[in-house]
Motif scaffolding. Structure first.
Motif, short mmCIF file in Angstrom:
data_model
loop_
_atom_site.label_atom_id
_atom_site.label_comp_id
_atom_site.label_asym_id
_atom_site.label_seq_id
_atom_site.Cartn_x
_atom_site.Cartn_y
_atom_site.Cartn_z
N SER A 356 0.68 -1.16 0.15
CA SER A 356 0.08 0.16 -0.14
C SER A 356 0.93 1.19 0.03
CB SER A 356 -0.80 0.08 1.17
OG SER A 356 -1.69 -1.11 1.29
N ARG A 357 1.95 1.20 0.91
CA ARG A 357 2.77 2.46 1.05
C ARG A 357 3.37 2.61 -0.54
NH1 ARG A 357 5.57 0.94 6.62
NH2 ARG A 357 3.89 1.71 7.96
N GLU A 358 3.84 1.57 -1.08
CA GLU A 358 4.58 1.44 -2.18
C GLU A 358 4.01 2.14 -3.21
OE1 GLU A 358 6.80 -2.57 -2.09
OE2 GLU A 358 6.16 -2.32 -4.20
N PHE A 359 2.70 1.54 -3.64
CA PHE A 359 1.89 2.04 -4.48
C PHE A 359 1.45 3.55 -4.28
CE2 PHE A 359 0.31 -2.22 -4.94
CZ PHE A 359 1.38 -2.73 -5.92
N GLU A 360 1.36 3.93 -3.29
CA GLU A 360 0.89 5.16 -2.95
C GLU A 360 1.85 6.31 -3.24
OE1 GLU A 360 -2.12 6.46 0.78
OE2 GLU A 360 0.19 6.64 1.20
#
Ligand code: ATP
Ligand code: MG
Length: 399
Positions: A356-360
């Motif tokens: 989630s952090r990566e995509f965001e």
């Protein structure tokens, strides 16, 4: 005569609670011009001065912090006047077979009769003057309550249930994430019941969502106003964020990232407006985005408490409350809100926090948040207002 609920246990804060309840009652009775509200330490007295008691009691039954209340009549400290009024009140409720008892309390100890004498005197008088009535000590049909006070004698023969809870505003301010669905209005109601003064935060995405969807959220807010008087409705433009997410984030994570943005924005708005917590309508396991894994991946963006009043309720239980507070029929009207429209066919039920952090990180988070905040609009919503007009909903159905 209004009796307080849990308030009486609030020790030093009691005065604050009572003052707040007084204000809330006055707000909810706005429009009744003749009555006077006096919030005393033990009881609240509302002198109707000719205002309609039924209408007033309807409103009162929705104010949190009230355990119960009784329509009461005040007479001078004169035994004959008391007798006459007592017979009139009891006769009005009398049907064949009715039983009664008299229950006197006395705060003015100078009055000529003590409580037992008063019970006997009045009880005897009623027996003689209401033909067919009998006395019953345990669970009679009518309990005639008589309160002898310095400023008069108060008679009441009926007790109505109040809404319970705590006066709204005594537990600080919260931001409710209000969609157009069934759950979030119920969550808002439950938060308010425990004394939280709630502001509504609603995300909308024109032109993907219609004006009607926005109006529906406002109208749901109207349904919650009887408990408080007025509610601030905060609309947050969400189109750019949703378009960006759709463009840059893999489909299974659309929902998670969308929620992360909603939370960030709600937190920012809370900070600006003195909100202490975020409330939402999530219920565990109800839909894909409402698993514990999902909550972990979403909560990550804030340290502000997120309170989920309906988290452990079944859908049917939530619906029961929605019907009770009259939001259900409105909630099931088919105006799509922003989440339904952008919802992917198969959202991840167990999103990973690191992913989630990566995509965001592909998005310009600060810029998106800043621009959404710049477009926030606040409307004060009052009891009885209308936002959805019937003609346009008919029109929508025809389409
Ligand atoms: P609801 O019936 O409240 O819409 P839901 O079961 O449909 O809930 P979701 O659509 O997954 O669940 O939304 C979960 C929660 O996120 C909602 O209860 C609400 O608090 C918040 N939320 C969803 N959409 C919006 C929106 N457009 N604006 C504000 N909050 C929203
Ligand atoms: Mg929803």
């Amino acid at each position: 005569m209004v009796r307080y609920g849990e308030l009486s246990t609030k020790g030093k804060n009691k005065r604050n609670f009572i003052d707040r309840l007084g204000t809330n009652v006055r707000n909810s009775l706005r429009g009744f011009d003749d009555l006077v509200v006096k919030a005393n330490r033990d009881r609240m007295h509302i002198n109707l001065n000719g205002d309609d008691s039924e209408l007033v009691m309807q409103r009162l039954s929705q104010v949190f912090g009230i355990q119960n209340f009784s329509p009461a009549i005040r007479v001078e400290q004169d035994l004959d006047a008391v007798k006459e009024t007592a017979v009139a009140m009891v006769s009005e409720q009398f049907v064949k077979g009715t039983t009664f008892k008299v229950n006197t309390r006395r705060s003015d100890h100078d009055f000529e009769l003590d409580t037992n004498e008063m019970n006997d005197e009045l009880g005897g008088w009623i027996l003689d003057h209401v033909p067919g009535i009998t006395v019953k000590m345990k669970q009679p049909d009518i309990i005639l309550r008589v309160e002898v006070r310095a400023n008069g004698i108060f008679l009441s023969s009926e007790t109505r249930q109040g809404a319970g809870g705590l006066p709204v505003g005594t537990a600080g301010k919260g931001m409710l994430m209000l969609s157009g669905g069934i759950d979030s209005p119920v969550a808002g109601y439950l938060g308010m019941k425990r004394g939280v003064s709630m502001e509504m935060v609603h995300f909308f995405s024109p032109p993907y969502t219609s004006e009607q969807a926005l109006a529906k959220a406002k109208e749901l807010t109207v349904k919650l106003t009887p408990y408080v008087g007025t509610i601030q409705f905060i609309e947050v433009p969400f189109t750019e964020i949703q378009e960006q997410i759709k463009h840059d984030v893999p489909e299974p994570y659309l929902m998670t990232i969308t929620r992360r943005f909603m939370l960030r924005l709600t937190e920012k708005i809370a900070e600006l407006r003195g909100g202490l917590a975020i409330f939402n309508g999530e219920s565990l396991g109800q839909v894909a985005s409402q698993t514990l894994e999902s909550m972990v991946a979403i909560n990550d963006v804030t340290t502000m408490p997120i309170i989920r009043p309906v988290v452990s309720m079944d859908k049917n239980e939530i619906i029961d409350v929605a019907k009770k507070i009259d939001t259900f029929d409105l909630s099931i009207k088919p105006f799509e809100d922003c989440c339904t429209i952008f919802a992917p066919p198969a959202p991840k039920t167990k999103p990973r926090l690191d992913r989630s952090r990566e995509f965001e990180a592909r998005l310009d988070i600060d810029g998106l948040i800043e621009r959404a905040l710049a477009g926030v609009k606040v409307t004060k919503i009052h009891i009885g207002e209308e936002y959805l007009n019937e003609n346009s909903s008919l029109f929508a159905e025809l389409l």
